[in-house]
Design an enzyme around this catalytic site. Structure first.
Site, PDB file in Angstrom:
ATOM      1  N   HIS A 608       0.833  -1.203   0.000  1.00 37.24           N
ATOM      2  CA  HIS A 608       0.000   0.000   0.000  1.00 37.24           C
ATOM      3  C   HIS A 608       0.867   1.252   0.000  1.00 37.24           C
ATOM      4  CE1 HIS A 608      -3.186  -2.880   1.368  1.00 37.24           C
ATOM      5  NE2 HIS A 608      -3.895  -2.130   0.529  1.00 37.24           N
ATOM      6  N   SER A 610       2.635   4.482  -2.945  1.00 34.91           N
ATOM      7  CA  SER A 610       2.208   5.291  -4.088  1.00 34.91           C
ATOM      8  C   SER A 610       2.279   4.518  -5.402  1.00 34.91           C
ATOM      9  CB  SER A 610       3.048   6.568  -4.177  1.00 34.91           C
ATOM     10  OG  SER A 610       4.377   6.282  -4.529  1.00 34.91           O
ATOM     11  N   THR A 611       3.061   3.448  -5.462  1.00 35.75           N
ATOM     12  CA  THR A 611       3.076   2.618  -6.670  1.00 35.75           C
ATOM     13  C   THR A 611       1.736   1.923  -6.845  1.00 35.75           C
ATOM     14  OG1 THR A 611       5.460   2.250  -6.392  1.00 35.75           O
ATOM     15  CG2 THR A 611       4.284   0.760  -7.874  1.00 35.75           C
ATOM     16  N   HIS A 648      -7.098   7.002  -3.016  1.00 39.46           N
ATOM     17  CA  HIS A 648      -7.919   5.983  -2.366  1.00 39.46           C
ATOM     18  C   HIS A 648      -7.217   5.270  -1.209  1.00 39.46           C
ATOM     19  CE1 HIS A 648      -5.627   2.916  -4.521  1.00 39.46           C
ATOM     20  NE2 HIS A 648      -6.252   1.988  -3.799  1.00 39.46           N
ATOM     21  N   GLN A 831      -3.469 -17.033  -3.241  1.00 37.65           N
ATOM     22  CA  GLN A 831      -3.889 -16.353  -4.467  1.00 37.65           C
ATOM     23  C   GLN A 831      -5.077 -17.060  -5.105  1.00 37.65           C
ATOM     24  OE1 GLN A 831      -2.751 -13.399  -6.105  1.00 37.65           O
ATOM     25  NE2 GLN A 831      -2.037 -13.136  -3.983  1.00 37.65           N
TER      26      GLN A 831
END
Length: 885
Positions: A608, A610-611, A648, A831
């Site tokens: 979490h 900025s990428t 977000h 996953q």
């Protein structure tokens, strides 16, 4: 011998001179003089009268002297003047002032039911063969009453004048048939359509005391409404005209206003049927004809009982309706009707009784619209829509061809497959995706309830069907879409993952509270930020050239920007969508805002950061470029979506909501353990934005637009909270996917994507569902990225969950997701669980709407990769070297 001219002066200064001739001649020569004129030694100044060469302007305050001496005077003068014809129709305008004793006519307001009408001064046409006391009496009566008066001397000019002016009152001289036949004139006028609202008065000769009064029936048969016994008194003529105005003329004026009402009914899209008290059809509008397949001629004058009935209605339904409306009560409900073709269609019907003559119910007005639940209704709706676009047979062939081929111009999968070598497989996958929408494994209990009610409604009595309609309305508009939490199997990975992401309720250990404190001293490697998008370093610019592709590598951008990809990608994407222009802010302000937002993402977070924000922004921009999405949203929605994607997860601590609630963090206390992080992201973003004018991107937009934009941004960010994941997906499927899938798979479907998206735009609630779904899919799109990117994201999110589990153990907090223990966790299995439970159904629904074959192909490939690893009992992200494909 010379003639003595008859001269009159109007109030406007226009004079006319009529040369005398024999009193029994119906025609005089009229001359108009203007400018300065001398009359019998008097100096008279006149105004221009260019506009009335064929009109006699006759205005005065007092009635003229008796006409008798004037005619005598003319005969004595031996009129040998030229007998040139006057114009056929002359006009006596009476709009100027009258004496204080006579009423002044002007426009008046008339109320007809709820409709307010404006009535203009009455127009009167006098049809006389010659000028005499009687014609002058009516002329001066018009002047006193304030009516506009026109005089015709021949039958031809009378008809011509009426067709031009449509006078409300016509007075025809019926005293002598020597010059013309009054009844023939009346019949010729009555033969015209405007005459239905005109009162025609016959002037008949006075009878002597010993004569028997003649019958009025011949006059009525000829088309006259009234007769007037010869009387040249101005007062008698005035009384007659005023009585006609207050009686027949005002009634006819109200009837004439009905033309506007019938025009509205003819253009109304709702079917309208009007019957009398005996249920005889008196009127149907074009929408009714189209819905039922009949033409007016087949319906008008028929009783409703003569028309075929559908056998799908309850046996006592008609009796119940009649009992209801005969009491003067309005009835509405669902009713099956049979079209001319024999098909039964379901309608919403509203029947309103209308009270008329004698205070009794004289009419029933029925409003009908389709209740689209069965196949016949859907097909009928299609034909309505086709008629709307193709028009009638008089339209050009090219225009019709253009409308029928609208779908060829849409960029949906169906049109693409017709030109692709692998069309069959792609189209099959497309339809199977739509089929799965109707049998989603995550179907919420409320969806099952709605399906049961729909099935029960088909054969229910009308009262029950009505009640179920209201129930469905309530169920579809309230927050009842969250499913019961439960896994598809007993797999602990799925159970832990779902519990950790879906449950933000507290599981706190007594007396062991963790207080979370944010680290605001964030360190970023400094890199010169461009002043404009054109100043981006070449290595970054080269990467950004590919930003519109789904395969864009965000990690390469992260590397070359020293973990500051959001500013650079944001500048490029925002410029492409015209965000600065919409917000009316400079690029410098937007750049400063992006810097501030990125500075408040934690670069220390493995996932979490900025990428991730840049990745979600990229996905959102990609979705906004799809034809169906772009056509469904407005520019404001696009700007809101891009801003929401950017902010977000701002200031995300790298921990889940459940962790913060269990730890008793400041944020959890502030937001009452509800949507803690999502509420914090939006609140902080707006605080940062409005804190300083240098990066306040909202400073130049008006208050109303800002409020709308702000609410849209907040709604989208809050939609990323996972506790309402299934609620959002189910609402999207039921409100967007299923209606559109039904239309697309229908064999009668001729509509285009443009028509579908236009329908969505008409419903703001649907636009909201689309924006929520879009940001949710962008937020968790990692499994749909190319395999290399998918593997990297899986490793990052797993590391963040591992770190949370480590901290929970250190702090003695409940372990939210025990499966994410770095020593025992199988990343491939986690996953697979995530894709099975959260991703597959959501992206099937989103793909069915937005048409995303590239994403779905990546998802299938990635799932296959994780399944292979799981089968090999691998816990790593990649296959062992000897099995690497």
């Amino acid at each position: 011998m010379g003639c003595a001219p008859s001269i009159h002066v109007s109030h406007s200064g226009v004079i006319y001179c009529r040369d005398s001739e024999e009193s029994n001649s119906p025609h005089q020569t009229t001359t108009i003089s203007q400018g300065t004129t001398t009359l019998h030694g008097l100096f008279v100044k006149t105004d221009a009268a260019d506009s009335i060469p064929s009109v006699l302007a006759y205005q005065s305050r007092q009635p003229p002297p008796s006409a008798g001496p004037r005619r005598k005077e003319r005969r004595e003068s031996g009129g040998a003047s030229a007998r040139s014809r006057t114009p056929h129709c002359c006009s006596v305008e009476a709009e100027t002032q009258t004496s204080s004793s006579s009423p002044k006519a002007s426009t008046t307001e008339v109320q007809v039911g709820p409709m307010r009408l404006t009535q203009h001064p009455v127009q009167v046409l006098l049809v006389f063969a010659k000028e005499d006391n009687q014609s002058n009496g009516f002329r001066w009566a018009c002047d006193r009453a304030g009516y506009r008066c026109h005089i015709a001397w021949t039958p031809e000019s009378a008809l011509e004048c009426f067709l031009d002016k449509h006078q409300e009152i016509i007075v025809i001289d019926h005293r002598n048939s020597k010059y013309f036949d009054a009844e023939d004139i009346c019949r010729s006028i009555r033969a015209t359509e405007p005459s239905q609202h005109t009162v025609i008065l016959a002037v008949v000769p006075r009878t002597s005391a010993d004569q028997e009064e003649t019958s009025v029936l011949p006059l009525l048969d000829a088309g006259f409404n009234r007769q007037f016994m010869e009387n040249s008194s101005v007062t008698a003529c005035y009384n007659e005209l005023v009585q006609i105005e207050h009686g027949e003329v005002r009634s006819q004026f109200k009837l004439r206003a009905c033309n506007a009402v019938f025009t509205a009914l003819d253009h109304c899209q709702e079917a309208v049927e009007i019957t009398n008290e005996d249920h005889v059809i008196q009127y149907v509008n074009p929408a009714f004809e189209q819905m039922m397949g009949y033409c007016k001629g087949e319906l008008i004058g028929k009783e409703l009982t003569e028309l075929p009935k559908s056998d799908k209605n309850a046996a006592d339904l008609l009796d119940n309706i009649n009992t209801f409306i005969k009491k003067g009560k309005e009835w509405q409900g669902v009713y099956y009707a049979r079209r001319k073709s024999g098909d039964s269609i379901q309608q919403h019907v509203k029947i309103t009784p209308v009270v008329g003559q004698g205070g009794q119910i004289r009419h029933f007005v029925s409003l009908k619209r389709l209740h689209c639940t069965n196949e016949n209704n859907k097909q009928l709706y299609k034909s309505h829509r086709e008629d709307k676009y193709t028009g009638d047979n008089s339209q050009s062939e090219s225009g019709s061809h253009k409308c029928k081929n609208r779908r060829k111009d849409s960029a949906d999968v169906k049109s693409i497959t017709s030109q692709s070598s692998d069309a069959p497989s792609l189209q099959t996958r497309r339809y199977s995706s739509m089929a799965r929408i109707h049998s989603m494994t995550i179907e919420a209990p409320i969806t099952k309830v709605i399906n049961i009610i729909n099935a029960a409604q088909e054969n229910s009595p009308i009262t029950v069907a009505e009640a179920l309609d209201r129930v469905l309305e309530i169920l579809r508009t309230t927050e009842l879409y969250s499913p019961q939490l439960g896994t598809k199997d007993e797999d602990p990975h799925t159970s832990d993952l779902v519990g950790g992401l879906m449950n933000d309720g507290l599981r706190r250990l007594s007396g062991n509270e963790y207080v979370f404190s944010k680290n605001m001293n964030l360190s970023h490697t400094h890199l010169p930020v461009p002043n404009t998008i054109n100043d981006v370093p070449p290595c970054i610019a080269q990467l950004l050239d590919n930003e519109e592709s789904w395969d864009f590598n965000i990690f390469e951008l992260e590397a070359v920007t020293n973990k500051r990809p959001l500013v650079y990608l944001g500048l490029k994407v925002f410029a492409r969508f015209g965000v600065s222009e919409f917000l009316n802010c400079s690029e410098a302000t937007l750049r400063a805002w992006l810097q501030v937002i990125e500075a408040n993402y934690h670069s220390s977070n493995s996932y979490h950061n900025s990428t991730h924000a840049a990745d979600v922004l990229h996905a959102t921009a990609f979705f906004l470029g799809k034809e169906r999405v772009k056509g469904s949203l407005d520019h404001l929605d696009e700007v809101a979506a891009l801003i929401a994607a950017t902010i977000h997860d701002v200031d995300h601590p790298g921990r889940t909501n459940s962790f913060l609630c269990n730890a008793g963090s400041e944020l959890a206390v502030l937001y009452n353990d509800t949507a803690v992080l999502e509420s914090h992201h939006t609140a902080l973003a707006f605080q940062l934005t409005t804190k300083d004018s240098k990066y306040n991107i909202f400073k130049n937009i008006d208050r109303n637009r800002y409020r709308t934009l702000r609410q849209a941004i907040i709604d989208m960010v809050l939609a990323t909270e996972m506790t309402k994941h299934f609620e959002h997906v189910n609402k999207f499927v039921n409100s967007i996917n299923k209606p559109m899938a039904s239309e697309e798979t229908s064999p009668h479907s001729e509509g285009s994507d443009t028509e579908c998206t236009a329908n969505i735009k008409n419903f703001p609630d649907n636009q909201t569902l689309i924006k929520r779904m879009m940001i949710k899919c962008a937020d968790v799109a990692n499994p749909c990225r190319p395999l290399e990117l998918c593997i990297e994201w899986a490793g990052r999110i797993s590391e963040e969950y591992f770190a949370q589990t480590d901290e929970e153990k250190r702090q003695g907090l409940p372990v939210v997701m025990p499966v994410f223990d770095r020593n025992t966790c199988s990343i491939p299995k986690s996953q697979i669980s995530f894709i099975d439970y959260f991703i597959t159904d959501m992206f099937d629904a989103w793909d069915a709407f937005a048409h995303l074959p590239v994403l779905m192909q990546h998802l299938a490939n990635n799932y296959k990769h994780w399944k292979t690893l799981d089968d090999l009992k691998c816990k790593s992200l990649r296959l062992p070297p000897d099995n690497n494909n």
